[in-house]
Design a protein around this motif. Structure first.
Motif, short mmCIF file in Angstrom:
data_model
loop_
_atom_site.label_atom_id
_atom_site.label_comp_id
_atom_site.label_asym_id
_atom_site.label_seq_id
_atom_site.Cartn_x
_atom_site.Cartn_y
_atom_site.Cartn_z
N ASN A 186 17.02 31.20 55.75
CA ASN A 186 18.22 31.30 55.73
C ASN A 186 18.82 30.96 57.31
O ASN A 186 18.03 32.06 58.12
CB ASN A 186 19.01 32.16 55.08
N HIS A 187 19.62 30.41 57.76
CA HIS A 187 19.70 29.95 59.24
C HIS A 187 20.39 31.24 59.88
O HIS A 187 20.18 31.40 60.99
CB HIS A 187 20.34 28.78 59.50
N ALA A 188 21.24 32.06 58.89
CA ALA A 188 21.77 32.84 59.80
C ALA A 188 20.69 34.11 59.93
O ALA A 188 20.85 34.84 60.98
CB ALA A 188 23.11 33.78 58.50
N VAL A 189 19.70 34.23 59.07
CA VAL A 189 18.66 35.27 59.16
C VAL A 189 17.91 34.57 60.51
O VAL A 189 17.56 35.45 61.36
CB VAL A 189 17.76 35.35 58.21
N ALA A 190 17.61 33.43 60.73
CA ALA A 190 16.83 32.85 61.73
C ALA A 190 17.55 33.20 63.01
O ALA A 190 16.94 33.32 64.22
CB ALA A 190 16.56 31.36 61.47
N SER A 191 18.71 33.13 63.06
CA SER A 191 19.57 33.51 64.34
C SER A 191 19.34 34.95 64.80
O SER A 191 19.11 35.21 65.92
CB SER A 191 21.08 33.20 64.09
N ILE A 192 19.13 35.75 63.89
CA ILE A 192 18.71 37.12 64.09
C ILE A 192 17.23 37.37 64.93
O ILE A 192 16.95 37.98 65.60
CB ILE A 192 19.16 38.20 62.94
N LEU A 193 16.50 36.57 63.79
CA LEU A 193 15.12 36.83 64.26
C LEU A 193 14.63 36.33 65.25
O LEU A 193 13.79 36.68 66.29
CB LEU A 193 14.18 36.36 63.05
N SER A 194 15.22 34.89 65.62
CA SER A 194 14.53 34.39 66.56
C SER A 194 15.40 34.52 67.96
O SER A 194 14.82 34.24 68.98
CB SER A 194 14.84 32.55 66.34
N GLY A 195 16.50 35.13 67.66
CA GLY A 195 17.49 35.45 69.01
C GLY A 195 17.48 36.77 69.35
O GLY A 195 16.78 37.02 70.19
N LEU A 196 18.24 37.45 68.68
CA LEU A 196 18.27 38.98 68.87
C LEU A 196 17.08 39.97 68.79
O LEU A 196 16.67 40.53 69.85
CB LEU A 196 19.56 39.56 67.79
N ILE A 197 16.44 39.76 67.94
CA ILE A 197 15.19 40.70 67.64
C ILE A 197 14.07 40.36 68.62
O ILE A 197 13.59 41.11 69.33
CB ILE A 197 14.50 40.58 66.30
#
Length: 442
Positions: free
Chosen positions: A205-216
């Protein structure tokens, strides 16, 4: 206190979000806001435990983390609502790993964040999401095993785990650090440990990808530099060789791969990997007093940019069914607001002046110049120029091609607020650099 507030909120919010997602969003946003207040007041984990310490640069990164999580939280809808609780837990763990000054605690928190990553990736709606989630889990499990192997060796060597006093001068300490970094490189998507990310970021899911690839990734970047800086200082020549090599290979391979992708998510995934290469430049420049400034600035800017583009793609996928680059044709006419936010963040990723992406690269590359690493910086500049090609290609489809259908999209209020927050961060840190540099000089 901030850590406790976020964990408690994470336990409470599931009671509300199933039937009243708005209430869940309010609780989540309030918890993040209260946490920020306690951080501002200086009430951090160091008041309660000896294994933590905080300074102005750490607090600045914590504000960025909390602000980004608020932006994502208010943007969520539908089946993504379980992410509210998951992000509260993630927020608490992120604050803790940024504040810790103990290698043992760092390893524990790193693995805890990895577990949250698996839970986030498990927001599955189809087989494509499932495949991405499995790849995320397998890569994380391999990385965790490698890290624990390195830490086990290090535990035999060092008398304690405090960053300031742990034993980092022996050759066995160097070997253990190299093994741990090999595992951490999986999380940072450094080539050749990147293969899982190029697929998983595009499939989950792209919302999850935003967290994994960006914030984490950004949180880990800062925490890793703080944890391993004593090793870098003890073995500066080795650090230069290792990080210069991986930086060049990562940014070059990822940028060339991005040029040939047809899916928008794949382009953004390889873009994320390329930025990992740029972020390693200040790691190689450990001899420079601007090394930590480069790491911190890059992490802050990257958090806003990468989180934003994947959240926008998430909205476009749901509203307009956009998957491929061809689907972006005429987006400037079909959804002007989405197109505006997407274009500005793409420009920032490309390093256009007056945006955070430009200043973050400037500070990171200046650290390399200050350390005398001209060849590395030159390669990074050439790669940055190459990356402009695929960012400009996406913008070309958005504004200079005609729409292929009559579909239109209006950005939801929550997503509008979230994107406005992320854009404000991108613009602010594209203009103001002094605060970061002054608080993070080595």
């Amino acid at each position: 206190m901030s850590f406790i507030i976020l964990i408690i909120a994470g336990l409470i919010v599931p009671l509300f979000y199933k039937k009243h997602i708005t209430v869940g969003k309010i609780i989540t946003a309030v918890a993040f806001a209260i946490s920020a207040v306690f951080i501002y007041m200086g009430n951090d984990l160091s008041h309660y435990f000896a294994y933590f310490a905080s300074d102005e640069s750490t607090r600045l990164m914590e504000y960025v983390v909390l602000l980004t999580l608020v932006a994502v939280s208010v943007s969520l809808t539908g089946f993504e609502r379980p992410m509210l609780a998951q992000m509260l837990f993630l927020g608490g763990l992120s604050l803790a790993i940024l504040e810790t000054n103990n290698m043992f605690v760092f390893i524990v928190l790193f693995e805890a964040i990895a577990i949250i990553s698996y839970v986030l990736a498990a927001n599955i709606r189809n087989y494509y999401n499932a495949e991405g989630a499995i790849k995320t889990f397998i890569a994380g499990a391999v990385a965790g095993g490698v890290i624990l192997l390195g830490f086990a060796i290090f535990s035999v060597i060092t008398p304690n785990y405090d960053y300031a006093t742990m034993d980092v001068k022996s050759k066995y300490a160097l070997v253990s650090a190299a093994i741990m970094l090999a595992g951490i490189f999986y999380k940072l998507t450094v080539v050749p440990m990147h293969g899982w990310a190029s697929d998983a970021y595009a499939q989950i899911n792209h919302a999850v990808a935003s967290i994994l690839s960006g914030l984490i990734k950004s949180v880990v970047l800062v925490a890793v530099f703080k944890a391993f800086y004593p090793f870098f200082k003890s073995f500066p020549s080795v650090s230069v060789v290792i990080f210069s090599f991986f930086a060049i290979v990562t940014m070059t391979l990822a940028n060339f791969m991005a040029l040939w992708q047809k899916r928008v998510s794949k382009v953004l995934a390889y873009s994320s990997i390329a930025h990992s290469g740029y972020a390693l430049v200040p790691f190689a420049a450990v001899a420079s007093k601007f090394a930590y400034s480069g790491v911190l600035y890059y992490a802050i800017a990257y958090t806003f940019m990468q989180t934003s583009v994947f959240m926008i793609l998430n909205g476009l996928r749901k509203d307009l069914g956009i998957k491929y680059i061809e689907d972006l044709k005429g987006l400037g006419k079909k959804s002007k607001v989405y197109a505006f936010f997407f274009t500005v963040q793409l420009f920032s990723l490309a390093g256009i002046p007056l945006l955070a992406g430009f200043l973050s690269k400037a500070v990171a590359f200046y650290a390399g110049i200050d350390a005398g690493l001209w060849p590395l910086v030159l390669v990074a500049l050439l790669n940055s120029a190459l990356a402009v090609a695929y960012y400009a290609w996406l913008v070309k489809f958005i504004y200079f091609d005609e729409p292929q259908d009559d579909k239109t999209s209006q950005i939801p209020v929550g997503a509008l607020i979230g994107q406005a927050i992320l854009l404000a961060g991108t613009i602010y840190f594209g203009i103001v650099a002094g605060q970061i540099i002054q608080t993070s000089l080595l």
